[in-house]
Design a protein around this motif. Structure first.
Motif, PDB file in Angstrom:
ATOM      1  N   GLN A 180      -1.047  -9.911  27.402  1.00  0.00           N
ATOM      2  CA  GLN A 180      -0.280  -8.645  27.150  1.00  0.00           C
ATOM      3  C   GLN A 180      -1.225  -7.590  26.341  1.00  0.00           C
ATOM      4  O   GLN A 180      -1.443  -7.914  25.025  1.00  0.00           O
ATOM      5  CB  GLN A 180       1.097  -8.672  26.431  1.00  0.00           C
ATOM      6  N   ARG A 181      -1.849  -6.670  26.824  1.00  0.00           N
ATOM      7  CA  ARG A 181      -2.621  -5.633  26.005  1.00  0.00           C
ATOM      8  C   ARG A 181      -1.874  -4.342  25.443  1.00  0.00           C
ATOM      9  O   ARG A 181      -2.248  -4.014  24.354  1.00  0.00           O
ATOM     10  CB  ARG A 181      -3.815  -5.173  27.037  1.00  0.00           C
ATOM     11  N   VAL A 182      -0.742  -3.742  26.095  1.00  0.00           N
ATOM     12  CA  VAL A 182      -0.298  -3.126  25.609  1.00  0.00           C
ATOM     13  C   VAL A 182       1.102  -2.930  25.732  1.00  0.00           C
ATOM     14  O   VAL A 182       1.817  -3.904  26.394  1.00  0.00           O
ATOM     15  CB  VAL A 182      -0.449  -1.429  26.594  1.00  0.00           C
ATOM     16  N   TRP A 183       1.918  -2.481  24.910  1.00  0.00           N
ATOM     17  CA  TRP A 183       3.261  -2.534  24.852  1.00  0.00           C
ATOM     18  C   TRP A 183       3.950  -1.203  24.332  1.00  0.00           C
ATOM     19  O   TRP A 183       3.377  -0.129  23.627  1.00  0.00           O
ATOM     20  CB  TRP A 183       4.081  -3.553  24.046  1.00  0.00           C
ATOM     21  N   PRO A 184       5.271  -0.767  24.796  1.00  0.00           N
ATOM     22  CA  PRO A 184       5.776   0.431  24.284  1.00  0.00           C
ATOM     23  C   PRO A 184       5.663   0.753  22.911  1.00  0.00           C
ATOM     24  O   PRO A 184       6.072  -0.375  22.029  1.00  0.00           O
ATOM     25  CB  PRO A 184       7.212   0.579  24.849  1.00  0.00           C
TER      26      PRO A 184
ATOM     27  N   SER B  27       8.441  -0.790  20.154  1.00  0.00           N
ATOM     28  CA  SER B  27       9.241  -1.879  20.515  1.00  0.00           C
ATOM     29  C   SER B  27       8.901  -3.070  19.624  1.00  0.00           C
ATOM     30  O   SER B  27       7.493  -2.634  18.830  1.00  0.00           O
ATOM     31  CB  SER B  27       8.863  -2.232  21.920  1.00  0.00           C
TER      32      SER B  27
ATOM     33  N   ASP C 146       8.197  -7.292  19.616  1.00  0.00           N
ATOM     34  CA  ASP C 146       8.319  -8.599  20.326  1.00  0.00           C
ATOM     35  C   ASP C 146       9.460  -9.614  19.837  1.00  0.00           C
ATOM     36  O   ASP C 146       9.693  -9.505  18.783  1.00  0.00           O
ATOM     37  CB  ASP C 146       7.148  -9.431  20.106  1.00  0.00           C
TER      38      ASP C 146
ATOM     39  N   GLU D 205       4.472 -10.396  14.647  1.00  0.00           N
ATOM     40  CA  GLU D 205       5.247 -10.564  16.313  1.00  0.00           C
ATOM     41  C   GLU D 205       3.814 -11.347  16.726  1.00  0.00           C
ATOM     42  O   GLU D 205       2.710 -11.232  16.443  1.00  0.00           O
ATOM     43  CB  GLU D 205       4.870  -9.000  16.617  1.00  0.00           C
TER      44      GLU D 205
ATOM     45  N   ARG E  69       2.875 -11.424  19.850  1.00  0.00           N
ATOM     46  CA  ARG E  69       1.909 -10.558  20.695  1.00  0.00           C
ATOM     47  C   ARG E  69       0.752  -9.733  19.645  1.00  0.00           C
ATOM     48  O   ARG E  69      -0.538  -9.722  20.312  1.00  0.00           O
ATOM     49  CB  ARG E  69       2.522  -9.533  21.568  1.00  0.00           C
TER      50      ARG E  69
ATOM     51  N   GLU F  91      18.807  -5.579  20.285  1.00  0.00           N
ATOM     52  CA  GLU F  91      18.102  -5.424  21.322  1.00  0.00           C
ATOM     53  C   GLU F  91      18.329  -6.390  22.513  1.00  0.00           C
ATOM     54  O   GLU F  91      19.136  -7.347  22.315  1.00  0.00           O
ATOM     55  CB  GLU F  91      16.446  -5.420  21.137  1.00  0.00           C
TER      56      GLU F  91
END
Ligand SMILES: Cc1cc2nc3c(=O)[nH]c(=O)nc-3n(C[C@H](O)[C@H](O)[C@H](O)COP(=O)(O)OP(=O)(O)OC[C@H]3O[C@@H](n4cnc5c(N)ncnc54)[C@H](O)[C@@H]3O)c2cc1C
Length: 411
Positions: A45-49, A52, A54, A116, A118, A270
């Protein structure tokens, strides 16, 4: 080694699984000049909002921090975001027993960090991409392997063939490497599941890791850098299913009660997820031209957040054993030379698993005399400075027979 097809690739070490443990081992070996292949099934996973968090976070010990520093990953992890915790408060739902750990009492700047998964993974991937002797085969899945003279011949599901002097299984709890090598495991099913989620509390978390022992299992609140907390609520599978099915207001209410509203009202949650809990330990960590590290070798109850930390110690230890053996001009794929790794880590991991089982059983017992004893014991341990220090220093990875990368001088 025999080249069978034009696709064949040749390495010193092939690691199946490029997660936190496999990735760390790969970096440690490749930065020392070994030719390393990492075979990883999942695209990273390279990008995330933005904003946010993990759902999977780890409590990282000081020893793990040193290991990440030694492979030049810690700065990137820090940039990705870490949340130091300086205090830890543990208490029992069935009485007044409580214990408090404070980093100042131990003369340390922190007890550890909440990070996290990630963020660690992204830092490792970036570091792996920088190392010229490291090749990441991804997505690539292990198909089969067999001994081939002085190497392991590994066939990937897509037909590519990798040869290596040593094959390492870092492929997690359901390790195919372990299964295909016919290495037996001892398993204890805890008959528990962990409910994990990110929650918002009325009051700040005070950079404190909180843990309340309920009769059904421990409930932990881990401090996140944005002020929220990550919870790990271990309980019966029935209650876990029920908790995940509750509507949000009811869940917040139940969670608040279970946590005795220590941080005021819980105002938001969440996504919730459930993980089955069990202990697993491989009877052997090594075979001819094969070694296991991390969850492929051992799975531990998450109550003290030690799982990935033990795996990182495996990675640092195996790297040290391989590099020492190579420096001495010997073959690091032979069981006689790999045994030092197994002896070093198997006993330590076993002891940590037993300690976690001991805590779980002690705090899970409804028997009155046991409840009285554990409350008295917690209070006593809290007041007995040296006992508390020994407990804390072990949990933080500051004591014990540590590999070089995890020792203070490596930081
Ligand atoms: C609820 C919960 C909370 C936890 N909290 C903590 C905590 O606070 N602190 C802590 O230290 N630990 C914690 N743990 C434990 C931690 O999650 C594990 O110990 C850790 O993720 C193990 O890392 P690993 O790299 O060994 O395995 P994994 O993370 O499982 O990685 C294995 C990798 O191998 C790849 N793979 C698998 N099979 C193949 C194949 N056939 N071919 C190619 N690639 C393959 C996978 O895609 C994956 O990337 C927790 C666990 C749970 C369940």
């Amino acid at each position: 080694m025999n080249a069978d097809t034009t696709q064949d690739m040749f390495y010193d070490i092939a690691i199946v699984g490029g997660g936190c443990v496999g990735g760390t081992l790969a970096c440690a070996l490749a930065q020392a000049g070994l030719l390393v292949a990492v075979i990883e099934a999942r695209e990273p996973q390279r990008v995330w909002p933005a904003g946010s968090v993990d759902i999977r976070v780890f409590a990282i010990t000081r020893a793990s921090e040193r290991i990440f520093r030694a492979i030049d990953c810690w700065d990137a992890i820090e940039r990705g975001g870490v949340s130091p915790f300086r205090d830890m408060r543990v208490w029992d739902a069935s009485g007044p027993g409580t214990i408090h750990f404070d980093c100042a009492e131990l003369g340390e700047p922190t007890l550890g960090y909440i990070v996290e998964q990630r963020v660690i993974q992204a830092a490792l991937n970036a570091r792996m991409d920088m190392l010229p002797t490291l090749t990441r085969l991804c997505p690539a899945e292990l198909g089969a392997f067999e001994l081939d003279n002085d190497a392991m011949r590994i066939t990937l599901v897509d037909g590519r063939v990798v040869h290596a002097r040593l094959l390492v299984g870092a492929d997690g709890a359901a390790s195919r490497v372990r299964g295909m090598a016919d290495i037996a495991v001892a398993v204890r099913d805890y008959q528990q599941e962990a409910v994990v989620a990110v929650v918002t509390t009325e009051q700040p978390h005070q950079e404190t890791a909180w843990q309340r022992f309920l009769p059904s299992g421990p409930l932990a609140f881990l401090p996140l850098r944005d002020g929220r907390s990550s919870i790990v609520w271990s309980t019966t599978p029935q209650q876990a299913a029920e908790l995940c099915a509750l509507d949000t207001p009811e869940f917040l209410e139940r969670l608040g009660e279970a946590f005795e509203h220590r941080l005021g009202r819980i105002t938001a949650v969440e996504e919730r997820a459930r993980f089955p809990l069990r202990r697993m330990h491989a009877t052997h960590y090594i075979a001819e031209r094969l070694a296991l590290v991390g969850d492929a070798a051992h799975v531990i109850h998450p109550l003290a957040g030690q799982g990935v930390n033990l795996g990182l110690l495996d990675a640092a230890t195996l790297a040290e054993v391989v590099l020492d053996t190579r420096a001495a001009g010997r073959d690091y794929g032979l069981p006689g030379n790999l045994r030092r790794y197994e002896r070093w880590r198997h006993g330590d991991n076993h002891a940590m698993q037993r300690a976690m089982d001991g805590f779980k059983d002690l705090f899970g017992s409804p028997a009155r005399p046991v409840q009285w004893l554990r409350n008295a014991g917690l209070g006593l341990a809290d007041r007995a400075g040296p006992v508390k220090q020994v407990l804390a220093r072990h949990a933080m990875g500051l004591a014990g027979d540590l590999p070089k990368m995890a020792r203070p001088s490596a930081a």
